[in-house]
Design a protein around this motif. Structure first.
Motif, mmCIF file in Angstrom:
data_model
loop_
_atom_site.group_PDB
_atom_site.id
_atom_site.type_symbol
_atom_site.label_atom_id
_atom_site.label_comp_id
_atom_site.label_asym_id
_atom_site.label_seq_id
_atom_site.Cartn_x
_atom_site.Cartn_y
_atom_site.Cartn_z
ATOM 1 N N VAL A 244 0.852 -1.197 0.000
ATOM 2 C CA VAL A 244 0.000 0.000 0.000
ATOM 3 C C VAL A 244 0.885 1.243 0.000
ATOM 4 O O VAL A 244 1.850 1.337 0.757
ATOM 5 N N GLY A 245 0.559 2.163 -0.894
ATOM 6 C CA GLY A 245 1.315 3.408 -1.010
ATOM 7 C C GLY A 245 2.423 3.362 -2.044
ATOM 8 O O GLY A 245 2.916 4.405 -2.464
ATOM 9 N N ASP A 246 2.832 2.151 -2.438
ATOM 10 C CA ASP A 246 3.864 2.030 -3.469
ATOM 11 C C ASP A 246 3.303 2.448 -4.829
ATOM 12 O O ASP A 246 2.101 2.353 -5.069
ATOM 13 N N THR A 247 4.188 2.900 -5.695
ATOM 14 C CA THR A 247 3.768 3.343 -7.022
ATOM 15 C C THR A 247 4.516 2.592 -8.108
ATOM 16 O O THR A 247 5.581 2.012 -7.870
ATOM 17 N N ILE A 248 3.923 2.628 -9.284
ATOM 18 C CA ILE A 248 4.539 2.089 -10.498
ATOM 19 C C ILE A 248 4.335 3.156 -11.564
ATOM 20 O O ILE A 248 3.237 3.696 -11.714
ATOM 21 N N TRP A 249 5.384 3.494 -12.298
ATOM 22 C CA TRP A 249 5.282 4.479 -13.373
ATOM 23 C C TRP A 249 5.371 3.785 -14.720
ATOM 24 O O TRP A 249 6.197 2.893 -14.913
ATOM 25 N N ILE A 250 4.526 4.208 -15.633
ATOM 26 C CA ILE A 250 4.577 3.740 -17.018
ATOM 27 C C ILE A 250 4.893 4.967 -17.856
ATOM 28 O O ILE A 250 4.074 5.899 -17.948
ATOM 29 N N GLY A 251 6.077 4.982 -18.428
ATOM 30 C CA GLY A 251 6.516 6.165 -19.163
ATOM 31 C C GLY A 251 6.632 7.346 -18.224
ATOM 32 O O GLY A 251 6.871 7.206 -17.022
ATOM 33 N N GLU A 252 6.453 8.544 -18.758
ATOM 34 C CA GLU A 252 6.556 9.772 -17.978
ATOM 35 C C GLU A 252 5.214 10.241 -17.438
ATOM 36 O O GLU A 252 5.162 11.102 -16.568
ATOM 37 N N ILE B 267 2.103 8.169 -16.714
ATOM 38 C CA ILE B 267 1.120 7.298 -16.069
ATOM 39 C C ILE B 267 1.686 6.755 -14.753
ATOM 40 O O ILE B 267 2.735 6.105 -14.736
ATOM 41 N N GLU B 268 0.964 7.036 -13.673
ATOM 42 C CA GLU B 268 1.369 6.562 -12.354
ATOM 43 C C GLU B 268 0.274 5.648 -11.809
ATOM 44 O O GLU B 268 -0.905 5.998 -11.817
ATOM 45 N N ILE B 269 0.674 4.492 -11.326
ATOM 46 C CA ILE B 269 -0.250 3.552 -10.696
ATOM 47 C C ILE B 269 0.122 3.477 -9.214
ATOM 48 O O ILE B 269 1.284 3.250 -8.876
ATOM 49 N N VAL B 270 -0.874 3.700 -8.358
ATOM 50 C CA VAL B 270 -0.650 3.707 -6.914
ATOM 51 C C VAL B 270 -1.460 2.568 -6.294
ATOM 52 O O VAL B 270 -2.656 2.428 -6.571
ATOM 53 N N ALA C 250 -5.041 3.055 -7.887
ATOM 54 C CA ALA C 250 -5.405 4.372 -8.411
ATOM 55 C C ALA C 250 -4.498 4.625 -9.605
ATOM 56 O O ALA C 250 -3.308 4.303 -9.560
ATOM 57 N N ILE C 251 -5.074 5.186 -10.656
ATOM 58 C CA ILE C 251 -4.304 5.442 -11.877
ATOM 59 C C ILE C 251 -4.362 6.933 -12.174
ATOM 60 O O ILE C 251 -5.440 7.495 -12.353
ATOM 61 N N ASN C 252 -3.208 7.548 -12.218
ATOM 62 C CA ASN C 252 -3.095 8.948 -12.624
ATOM 63 C C ASN C 252 -2.533 8.959 -14.037
ATOM 64 O O ASN C 252 -1.406 8.507 -14.265
ATOM 65 N N ILE D 176 -8.693 4.435 -20.286
ATOM 66 C CA ILE D 176 -8.468 3.387 -19.286
ATOM 67 C C ILE D 176 -9.776 2.623 -19.159
ATOM 68 O O ILE D 176 -10.823 3.203 -18.900
ATOM 69 N N ILE D 177 -9.721 1.303 -19.355
ATOM 70 C CA ILE D 177 -10.925 0.476 -19.294
ATOM 71 C C ILE D 177 -10.571 -0.856 -18.635
ATOM 72 O O ILE D 177 -9.480 -1.394 -18.843
ATOM 73 N N ARG D 178 -11.482 -1.353 -17.823
ATOM 74 C CA ARG D 178 -11.261 -2.649 -17.161
ATOM 75 C C ARG D 178 -11.230 -3.764 -18.197
ATOM 76 O O ARG D 178 -11.929 -3.721 -19.211
ATOM 77 N N GLY D 179 -10.433 -4.777 -17.929
ATOM 78 C CA GLY D 179 -10.256 -5.886 -18.867
ATOM 79 C C GLY D 179 -11.540 -6.586 -19.247
ATOM 80 O O GLY D 179 -11.777 -6.885 -20.411
#
Length: 70
Positions: free
Chosen positions: A8-16, A18-21, A33-35, A42-45
């Motif tokens: 919880v609280g960790d992030t993943i960045w995609i490119g410059e 898109i941030e996933i929290v 959460a997706i910024n 953005i759409i669910r699978g």
């Protein structure tokens, strides 16, 4: 495919842009959460699969109607 372990609280960045929290982990459920810029769709699978199946069905139906006309 990249597989990561996150807390919880960790992030993943995609490119410059898109941030996933990881916002919550409760049992087997993970909330993310997706910024991202508004220009990124953005759409669910499962919804994407439903739309794809509906589109395929519509094309087949239209082809059948077209064949019956001629």
């Amino acid at each position: 495919m990249l597989v990561l372990s996150r807390k919880v609280g960790d992030t993943i960045w995609i490119g410059e842009d898109i941030e996933i929290v990881i916002s919550e982990v409760k049992g087997e459920q993970v909330k993310v959460a997706i910024n991202a810029p508004r220009s990124i769709d953005i759409i669910r699978g499962e919804l994407r699969q439903d739309v794809s199946a509906s589109n395929t069905e519509a094309v087949i139906t239209n082809l059948d109607l077209f064949k019956n006309k001629f």
